[in-house]
Design a protein around this motif. Structure first.
Motif, PDB file in Angstrom:
ATOM      1  N   LYS A   1     -54.570  21.269   9.442  1.00  0.00           N
ATOM      2  CA  LYS A   1     -53.034  20.519   9.457  1.00  0.00           C
ATOM      3  C   LYS A   1     -52.577  20.229  10.992  1.00  0.00           C
ATOM      4  CE  LYS A   1     -48.200  20.411   7.429  1.00  0.00           C
ATOM      5  NZ  LYS A   1     -47.451  21.422   6.192  1.00  0.00           N
TER       6      LYS A   1
ATOM      7  N   GLU B   1     -50.075  20.054  -0.469  1.00  0.00           N
ATOM      8  CA  GLU B   1     -49.766  19.538  -0.133  1.00  0.00           C
ATOM      9  C   GLU B   1     -50.454  17.881  -0.505  1.00  0.00           C
ATOM     10  OE1 GLU B   1     -48.352  19.490   3.304  1.00  0.00           O
ATOM     11  OE2 GLU B   1     -47.926  21.483   3.064  1.00  0.00           O
TER      12      GLU B   1
ATOM     13  N   TYR C   1     -49.586  12.835   2.792  1.00  0.00           N
ATOM     14  CA  TYR C   1     -51.398  13.623   2.396  1.00  0.00           C
ATOM     15  C   TYR C   1     -52.067  12.192   2.959  1.00  0.00           C
ATOM     16  CZ  TYR C   1     -54.929  15.840   1.484  1.00  0.00           C
ATOM     17  OH  TYR C   1     -56.173  16.451   1.749  1.00  0.00           O
TER      18      TYR C   1
END
Length: 69
Positions: free
Chosen positions: A4, A58, A64
């Motif tokens: 990320k 996530e 996403y």
């Protein structure tokens, strides 16, 4: 492994939480991820490995998407 990446769109932009964007990218290491996005002109604040329960969480987010480079 999925990472990320927290970033600002311009290298000249001062990091401000409200303007920070996130993208997900697959890579072997933090260095590999930074190398892959170096030519995009982002001001990268932080790169974080995402795995296990955190990755599952996530993946439930509608935003996403894993960037493939």
């Amino acid at each position: 492994m999925i990472f990320k990446v927290y970033y600002q769109e311009s290298i000249n932009q001062v990091p401000v939480r409200e303007k920070t964007k996130v993208l997900y990218i697959e890579g072997e290491s933090v260095r590999d991820v930074r190398t892959k996005i170096a030519d995009r002109g982002f001001n990268v604040e932080f790169v974080q490995a995402v795995k296990g329960a955190y990755l599952e969480y996530e993946q439930q987010n509608e935003d996403y998407k894993v960037l493939e480079i």
